[in-house]
Design a protein around this motif. Sequence first.
Motif, mmCIF file in Angstrom:
data_model
loop_
_atom_site.group_PDB
_atom_site.id
_atom_site.type_symbol
_atom_site.label_atom_id
_atom_site.label_comp_id
_atom_site.label_asym_id
_atom_site.label_seq_id
_atom_site.Cartn_x
_atom_site.Cartn_y
_atom_site.Cartn_z
ATOM 1 N N SER A 178 0.864 -1.178 0.000
ATOM 2 C CA SER A 178 0.000 0.000 0.000
ATOM 3 C C SER A 178 0.899 1.225 0.000
ATOM 4 O O SER A 178 2.057 1.168 0.405
ATOM 5 C CB SER A 178 -0.899 0.007 1.240
ATOM 6 N N VAL A 179 0.350 2.334 -0.469
ATOM 7 C CA VAL A 179 1.093 3.600 -0.399
ATOM 8 C C VAL A 179 1.410 3.934 1.057
ATOM 9 O O VAL A 179 2.467 4.487 1.365
ATOM 10 C CB VAL A 179 0.267 4.736 -1.042
ATOM 11 N N TRP A 180 0.498 3.562 1.966
ATOM 12 C CA TRP A 180 0.651 3.857 3.389
ATOM 13 C C TRP A 180 1.062 2.592 4.137
ATOM 14 O O TRP A 180 0.357 1.596 4.107
ATOM 15 C CB TRP A 180 -0.658 4.403 3.957
ATOM 16 N N TYR A 181 2.168 2.650 4.858
ATOM 17 C CA TYR A 181 2.711 1.459 5.520
ATOM 18 C C TYR A 181 1.726 0.840 6.500
ATOM 19 O O TYR A 181 1.553 -0.376 6.544
ATOM 20 C CB TYR A 181 4.019 1.808 6.239
ATOM 21 N N THR A 182 1.065 1.665 7.320
ATOM 22 C CA THR A 182 0.206 1.098 8.360
ATOM 23 C C THR A 182 -1.129 0.571 7.816
ATOM 24 O O THR A 182 -1.924 0.018 8.566
ATOM 25 C CB THR A 182 -0.064 2.110 9.499
ATOM 26 N N GLY A 302 -5.740 7.494 11.685
ATOM 27 C CA GLY A 302 -5.852 8.500 10.629
ATOM 28 C C GLY A 302 -6.612 7.913 9.470
ATOM 29 O O GLY A 302 -6.746 6.693 9.348
ATOM 30 N N ILE A 303 -7.116 8.760 8.609
ATOM 31 C CA ILE A 303 -7.912 8.262 7.486
ATOM 32 C C ILE A 303 -7.057 7.532 6.459
ATOM 33 O O ILE A 303 -7.529 6.639 5.746
ATOM 34 C CB ILE A 303 -8.699 9.420 6.828
ATOM 35 N N HIS A 304 -5.771 7.872 6.374
ATOM 36 C CA HIS A 304 -4.888 7.227 5.407
ATOM 37 C C HIS A 304 -3.884 6.280 6.053
ATOM 38 O O HIS A 304 -3.342 5.418 5.386
ATOM 39 C CB HIS A 304 -4.106 8.270 4.600
ATOM 40 N N GLY A 305 -3.613 6.436 7.328
ATOM 41 C CA GLY A 305 -2.539 5.668 7.926
ATOM 42 C C GLY A 305 -1.256 6.476 7.970
ATOM 43 O O GLY A 305 -1.247 7.684 7.681
ATOM 44 N N HIS A 306 -0.157 5.807 8.310
ATOM 45 C CA HIS A 306 1.130 6.493 8.492
ATOM 46 C C HIS A 306 2.270 5.686 7.874
ATOM 47 O O HIS A 306 2.096 4.534 7.469
ATOM 48 C CB HIS A 306 1.405 6.690 9.985
ATOM 49 N N CYS A 309 3.985 2.802 12.559
ATOM 50 C CA CYS A 309 3.007 2.798 13.641
ATOM 51 C C CYS A 309 3.370 3.854 14.678
ATOM 52 O O CYS A 309 4.463 3.812 15.252
ATOM 53 C CB CYS A 309 2.953 1.423 14.295
ATOM 54 N N PRO A 310 2.499 4.812 14.948
ATOM 55 C CA PRO A 310 2.803 5.854 15.941
ATOM 56 C C PRO A 310 3.070 5.298 17.335
ATOM 57 O O PRO A 310 3.794 5.899 18.123
ATOM 58 C CB PRO A 310 1.546 6.735 15.937
ATOM 59 N N LYS A 311 2.488 4.134 17.633
ATOM 60 C CA LYS A 311 2.656 3.516 18.954
ATOM 61 C C LYS A 311 3.781 2.482 18.978
ATOM 62 O O LYS A 311 4.066 1.884 20.017
ATOM 63 C CB LYS A 311 1.349 2.851 19.391
#
Length: 331
Positions: A178-182, A302-306, A309-311
Amino acid sequence: MKKFLVIQTAFIGDVIMATAVVEKLIKFYPEAEIDFVVRNGNEGLLRNNPYINEVIIWNKKQNKNKNLFKVAMEIRRRKYDRVINLQRYFSTGLMTFLSAAKSTAGFDKNPLSGFFSIKKPHVVGKGREQENHEVARYISLIEDITDDKFVKPKLYPREIDYDKAKFDGEYVTVAPSSVWYTKQFHKDKWVELIDKIPENITVILIGGPGDFSVCDEIIEKVKRGNLCNWAGKLSFLQSAALMKGGIMNYVNDSAPQHMASAVNAPQTAIFCSTIPEFGFGPLSTNSKIVEVKEDLACRPCGIHGHKSCPKKHFKCSMDIDVEDLLLDEWK
């Protein structure tokens, strides 16, 4: 109304979902001329669509602003009856504003929506049902000239696309990126899943050219055989044709999910950092959503992810039970 323009210059999945607007328009205006604006690189998605007259390409990679103005002037020259702007950004708002179309429609979040003839709210996070899907939000922009009934997006692979994607025997596809890792099911979890799929069923990993190395990493860790890495080997429509023939297609909340929906291919959609309630879920008749069972306080993040992982724990992916992804006959 005889001439329409649909604007969607975002990502692959967004363009696929936007084809529902074309499907709806042609039902009510079978003789209409429908054009479509996309960013360069996504035009292949619309190839062979019998209802699209012409695809206008905005080259965003070089001389972005200069090319934006050229596209806007081309749109203006064509004198559309309605311009339907599916994006919420200034650039497409400018295209719409400068179009001089008889009527314009877009979302109220667009910075230039004050100049649109029709503006509708874009509300994310109401529920999983079709009426709360992103496609339904798109269709709302033309309900005044059609109706409010849901229509699915559709891609049109050619016979040559089906020939190119032909595979003898039973197979499943896995689209791990995916474009977004999470948004991505973790590589180790993909390995765990693939090792549980019966070995007489071929597993074909798919994606764009940039996904080849990720697919190779997964294949290197898998213990079973009967694997293929086709990432970067197929066009958009060929990938859709391949998914159509699979007994199952495993996807993230990403473009391949919408690709499967647009050819009504069976799919199991894995939602990690995002949630189906955002309205971007699968639309295939045979579809299943799998997500972590625990109610994580950090999900969605988030709507797209990051990009990570922020955590730092990535529980929304790592704690998904792979058994939930398997077909009943494999368990």
